[in-house]
Design an enzyme around this catalytic site. Sequence first.
Site, PDB file in Angstrom:
ATOM      1  N   HIS A 115      46.422  17.186  25.484  1.00 51.78           N
ATOM      2  CA  HIS A 115      47.035  18.090  26.453  1.00 51.78           C
ATOM      3  C   HIS A 115      48.151  18.935  25.832  1.00 51.78           C
ATOM      4  CE1 HIS A 115      45.412  15.921  30.249  1.00 51.78           C
ATOM      5  NE2 HIS A 115      44.706  16.987  29.956  1.00 51.78           N
ATOM      6  N   GLU A 140      41.867  10.783  31.539  1.00 50.41           N
ATOM      7  CA  GLU A 140      41.848   9.376  31.124  1.00 50.41           C
ATOM      8  C   GLU A 140      41.508   8.476  32.308  1.00 50.41           C
ATOM      9  OE1 GLU A 140      44.722   5.880  29.330  1.00 50.41           O
ATOM     10  OE2 GLU A 140      45.259   7.965  28.913  1.00 50.41           O
TER      11      GLU A 140
END
EC number: 1.17.7.4
Length: 303
Positions: A39, A131
Site C-alpha cells: 500500500h 489481507e
Amino acid sequence: MKVYQVIPRGYCKGVIQAIEIAKKQAYQDDIYILGMIVHNQYIVDALENLGIKTIDKKGASREELLDLVDQGTVIITAHGASEQVINKARKKNLNVIDATCPDVIKTHDLIKRYLDKKIEILYIGKSGHPESEGALSIDSKHIHLIETKKDIDNLNPNLVYVITNQTTMSLYDVYDLCEYAKTVLKNITIAKETCQATTIRQEAIAKINDDVDVVFIVGDPHSNNTQKLASISSNKANKTTYMIESVNDITLEMLKDKKVAAVSSGASTPTYLTNQVINYLKQFNYHDTSTYIKPNIDLNKIL
C-alpha cells in the site's frame, strides 16, 4: 528544527520481498499485479515505469480483478489471496507469482489448522482490506470478521472459538478486543498474529520522547499499518500527529510554533521518501523563507 528519527520504521521483510519479486519481472510482457503490491502509490507508480501494471478497482475483490486479465502473469500482493483466486488464475492459464508476506501465510496456516479441528475463527481486521479479504475467503461461513465489540456480542457464546487478527492491526486494539472476547465467550483461545515488524514500530511510537511537539507518519492513506501508527501517536502518545505521503504534504501551518519533530513511517513506505521528510525538517526554520523550498521526488529512486 530538532528531529527525532523513530527507530525502527519503514520497510518490513514482507514489503522488501514483494518489491524484489515484482522487480524481477521488469520489462517483460503482460505482467500484472492484483491490487497494490504494497500500500504505497509511489511504489505502484515506480513499478509502472518498469512495465509492471497494477490492476485495481475500488470495491473489487481479487477474484473480480482477475476478470480484467486475459493473458500473461499475475502477481499476488504482499497481502495474500485465497486459494479460489489462485485457482481461478490458473484456470485462465495465467502464470501466478506469489508475493504474499510470510507473516500473512503464517496466519492463513493457523486459521486452516483450527478450522480442521471444527473451531470457529474470529478474525480481527478491517473490512475491505485485501489481507482481511484473503483470510476471510478461506471459509466465509466459519470465519467471522471482528471490527468492534458489538461484533463479538452478536456471536453464539456457546461455540468454541479461536481469535486471531490481520497482521497490521493496532496491537492495543487487538489486546482490548481479545480481553473483551474472554468476558463474553465461554470457550475461546487467543492466537494474536500482529507481526513483529508492526509490533515494534507501534511500541516505538507509543514511547516517543516527551519533548516532541509534532509527529509525522510518512505513508500511503491506503496503508492500515500507517494509519495505526498515526492513531497510536495521537491517542496513546497524545502528540499532534500528521499522516503524510511525502514531504510535499508538509504545510507551514503544521510547523508553526513547533520546535521538536519526530518522524516514523509505515512498513510499505520507501526510505527515500522518509529521508526527504527528515532532511527537510532538519533544515527548516520558520523565520527563514529560504528553508521552505522542498526537494523534487524522483520516481527512479523509489525502488
